[in-house]
Design an enzyme around this catalytic site. Sequence first.
Site: not given
Length: 400
Positions: A135, A222, A251
């Site tokens: 994702f 990532d 985040k």
Amino acid sequence: MTAFIEAASPHTMNTYGRLPIALERGQGCRVWDVNGKPYLDALAGIAVNTLGHNHPELVPALQDQIAKIIHSCNYYHVPNQEKLAAKLVELSGMTNVFFCNSGLEANEAALKLARKYGHDQGIACPKIVVYEKAFHGRSIATLSATGNKKVQEGFAPLVEGFVRVPLNDIEALKAAAANDPDVVAVFFETIQGEGGVNPMRADYLRQVRALCDEKNWLLMIDEVQCGMGRTGKWFAHQWAGIVPDVMPLAKGLGSGVPIGAVVAGPKAAEVFQVGNHGGTFGGNPLAMRAGVETIRIMEEDGLLENAARVGAHLKARLEEALAGRAGVREVRGHGLMLGIELERPCGVLTQRCADAGLLISVTADSVIRLVPPLILTLAEADEIVARLVPLVHAFLTESA
Ligand SMILES: Cc1ncc(COP(=O)(O)O)c(C=O)c1O
């Protein structure tokens, strides 16, 4: 409460399957909803609130920054961009940073960078290797890189130029890419988050690093969800002793203030030149102050050690409590990024846990995900276990 939700829902687009809860305030690892109901927060806004809520040092620092300047723009220098970039360079062993506002923006930048890296070498249609269950976000390019059909459905034509491989299988990577002259980069999460808390093995990470060196590919990792101390190292790939060429972050970097970053090593740092990439908000003074202060507080309060210690305790307690239980596949993850995989879809547990005063999420249909603030204490970890485990047992009994 019901009145509030009905009143609130007609004007926002129907993009989220929301729980009937509105959070009003927080303190540490606790949050309270608009009705005053308390919850223990084992989700941290999906791995975002690194320092928990209402942190006594972060809040005054942000207030100070807001009173000085919130936004300026990249026509001018932003001193804290340089400060935060220098810190990320020091922590990562890489060399340069580009700032943006979110995970998908960081990944979008990384994908653009990889394509330009290819074009700079005369490759007209560069390809990027991506992974099953990955994702990377929901922009057109990042959802094309994502390995989840549900995320992609309805958005064809997808962006071309991706080659997909399974996790932790070096032979599959070699078979899919090693003889393809258009491949320029390999792109993955060290621990897949939305895909179900699936870690890449350390030996696999080292093999991919070696293959990228051999083929002159960019290794792009990532770390949007698993990075920023969550596993007990600044970046999860550091457990394998490797350094990537490109690392998107977001985040937890701003502990709640929207922020994204792409950290690049020597192979990638000069690919973008003036005019190749940018954005209005990226690197704004408020987000940069949030990043600088988040890292400072993490270092001063030893939050990496805390994530490792409390995470190991939480994992051990969960393993103990669920050992041998039919219907439980595995407890996995590192530090404070843990997943409990059940044998069947268990989305209902999100609401049931909330009813019991615990915020969690269920990802990949059947994986209970725990990504609490990195300030979690041992007592709070025990409280997560005490609230969650009976609900898991009851769910497994009723659905057996
Ligand atoms: C690994 C990873 N990459 C990228 C993203 C997208 O980040 P954002 O939601 O900030 O766009 C996420 C979000 O969950 C993620 O987990």
